[in-house]
Write an enzyme that holds these catalytic residues in place. Structure first.
Site, short mmCIF file in Angstrom:
data_model
loop_
_atom_site.label_atom_id
_atom_site.label_comp_id
_atom_site.label_asym_id
_atom_site.label_seq_id
_atom_site.Cartn_x
_atom_site.Cartn_y
_atom_site.Cartn_z
N ASP A 81 0.85 -1.20 0.00
CA ASP A 81 0.00 0.00 0.00
C ASP A 81 0.89 1.26 0.00
O ASP A 81 1.83 1.35 0.79
CB ASP A 81 -0.87 -0.04 1.28
CG ASP A 81 -1.94 1.01 1.30
OD1 ASP A 81 -2.42 1.41 0.22
OD2 ASP A 81 -2.32 1.44 2.42
N HIS A 82 0.60 2.20 -0.88
CA HIS A 82 1.32 3.48 -0.94
C HIS A 82 2.84 3.32 -0.97
O HIS A 82 3.56 3.87 -0.12
CB HIS A 82 0.93 4.39 0.23
CG HIS A 82 -0.48 4.87 0.15
ND1 HIS A 82 -0.89 5.86 -0.70
CD2 HIS A 82 -1.59 4.47 0.81
CE1 HIS A 82 -2.19 6.07 -0.58
NE2 HIS A 82 -2.64 5.22 0.34
N ASP A 103 2.87 5.07 -5.50
CA ASP A 103 2.14 6.32 -5.24
C ASP A 103 3.03 7.50 -5.60
O ASP A 103 3.80 8.01 -4.79
CB ASP A 103 1.72 6.39 -3.77
CG ASP A 103 0.92 7.64 -3.49
OD1 ASP A 103 0.75 8.47 -4.41
OD2 ASP A 103 0.46 7.81 -2.35
N GLY A 211 -9.12 5.76 1.20
CA GLY A 211 -9.85 6.57 2.18
C GLY A 211 -11.30 6.16 2.28
O GLY A 211 -12.20 6.99 2.36
N ASP A 256 -8.60 1.09 6.45
CA ASP A 256 -7.63 0.96 7.54
C ASP A 256 -8.17 1.62 8.81
O ASP A 256 -8.27 1.01 9.88
CB ASP A 256 -6.29 1.60 7.11
CG ASP A 256 -5.20 1.39 8.15
OD1 ASP A 256 -5.42 0.63 9.11
OD2 ASP A 256 -4.11 1.98 8.01
P1 13P Z 1 -8.93 4.98 5.47
O1 13P Z 1 -8.05 5.93 6.22
O2 13P Z 1 -10.22 5.62 5.08
O3 13P Z 1 -9.17 3.71 6.20
O4 13P Z 1 -8.18 4.63 4.10
C1 13P Z 1 -7.19 3.63 4.07
C2 13P Z 1 -6.43 3.64 2.78
O5 13P Z 1 -6.76 4.27 1.82
C3 13P Z 1 -5.23 2.78 2.74
O6 13P Z 1 -4.54 2.92 1.52
O1 G3H Z 2 -3.38 5.07 3.61
C1 G3H Z 2 -2.59 4.71 4.48
C2 G3H Z 2 -2.94 3.57 5.35
O2 G3H Z 2 -3.97 3.92 6.24
C3 G3H Z 2 -1.71 3.05 6.04
O3 G3H Z 2 -1.33 3.88 7.07
O4 G3H Z 2 1.07 4.33 6.56
O5 G3H Z 2 0.16 4.64 8.89
O6 G3H Z 2 0.47 2.34 7.94
P1 G3H Z 2 0.19 3.79 7.65
ZN ZN Z 3 -4.63 4.94 0.80
#
Ligand code: 13P
Ligand code: G3H
Ligand code: ZN
Length: 317
Positions: A81-82, A103, A211, A256
């Site tokens: 993720d990201h 990202d 999100g 998340d």
């Molecule tokens: P939320 O903060 O809305 O849970 O989004 C999580 C997210 O986009 C992780 O990549």
């Molecule tokens: O979009 C981000 C996720 O909520 C992950 O959050 O980078 O704090 O693990 P984090």
């Molecule tokens: Zn995200």
């Protein structure tokens, strides 16, 4: 069993969304697997850079491999993720990930394309798919004027061009959401017209919603009643909007924050009610059960609940 992300997308596209859940530890992993088996749903496990650094990236891989043995019926993909470019290469080369997210949405269009293109070449050589991002997710806040808000959303023509030039396999789009516990206010919600306009330009192409937490206000209230100090009234995405968005092509829904709220509520309430307690396991057990319940409910709202038997069959499992 770990499967390619693109296989899950192919089966879900236009019908339901796959929940993509961030994990950081053993308890979240157990709750996630239990919830997905209970609701008979495929899923995506997301690992952020922060999660990889929390203990050691090897730890999460080990926990996930073990969970796959404990729950042999589970069908899931593992996703970065990201990611930044270097972390994407690290995950691609590890052989553990089904897909990565690069990202580079904060970079100018051309630069975003160039970085994404490089990651796509490395990933595709190993059969891994790539999620990219176009648009400004966090920019859609309550104090921004409507015109400005719309300007932050992903432009449909740019999206089409970006996908063509970068070769990415899915695209995170800005459609009215933002990360964290403070998202939308008043009558704000998903920009369905924008989702439709993007999907019309790239029919059949999986779109990703970041999100996507709904930030349930009763959860926020319970946390605050147990000593928390979260801002109240800042709602997230209406869960009833997940499925209509999925039917338009939103195939991956990232969650998340809502899971973090479950963790915070369980632990605050537990230790407030039992101030003499210092064993970590009783609270951990409650959390795993509550997290499983939360995941099963989310999968129902996403429309993925109940699809596990047909997914297993389609994938020859
Ligand atoms: P939320 O903060 O809305 O849970 O989004 C999580 C997210 O986009 C992780 O990549
Ligand atoms: O979009 C981000 C996720 O909520 C992950 O959050 O980078 O704090 O693990 P984090
Ligand atoms: Zn995200």
């Amino acid at each position: 069993m770990i499967v390619p992300t693109k296989d899950l997308f192919k089966l879900a596209y236009g019908k339901y969304a796959i929940g993509a859940y961030n994990i950081n530890n053993l308890e979240q992993t157990m709750g996630l697997f239990r919830g997905c088996i209970e609701s008979q749903s495929p899923f995506i496990i997301q690992i952020s850079k922060g999660a990889r650094a929390y203990t050691d990236k090897e730890m999460l891989e080990g926990i996930i491999r073990s969970a796959a043995k404990v729950f042999p019926e589970a069908v899931f993909a593992v996703h970065l993720d990201h990611g930044d470019e270097q972390t994407c290469y690290d995950c691609i080369n590890s052989g553990f990930y089904s897909s990565v997210m690069i990202d580079a949405s904060h970079d100018p269009f051309e630069e975003n394309v160039a970085i994404t293109r490089r990651v796509v070449e490395a990933a595709h050589a190993k059969g891994i798919s790539v999620e990219a991002e176009l648009g400004m997710l966090g920019g859609v806040e309550e104090d921004i004027q409507v015109d400005e808000k719309n300007a932050c959303l992903t432009d449909p023509e740019e999206a089409e061009e970006f996908i063509k030039q970068s070769g990415c396999d899915s695209l995170a789009v800005a459609i009215g959401t933002s990360h964290g516990a403070y998202k939308l206010s008043g009558g704000q919600g998903l920009h369905f017209e924008r989702i439709k306009a993007i999907a019309n330009k790239v029919p059949g192409f999986p779109l990703v919603m970041h999100g996507s937490s709904s930030v349930p206000q009763d959860e926020v209230k319970r946390i605050n009643a147990a000593g928390g100090k979260l801002k109240e009234g800042a709602k997230g995405v209406d869960e009833e909007q997940y499925l209509p968005a999925a039917k338009l092509g939103v195939t991956k829904v990232n969650v998340d924050t809502d899971g973090r709220l479950v963790w915070t509520r369980v632990h605050r309430e537990f230790f407030l009610e039992k101030p003499e307690e210092f064993d970590l396991r009783p609270a951990g057990k409650i959390f795993m059960a509550e997290y499983a319940k939360f995941i099963a409910n989310k999968n129902t709202k996403l429309g993925s609940a109940g699809t596990l038997p047909e997914v297993r069959k389609a994938l020859g499992l």
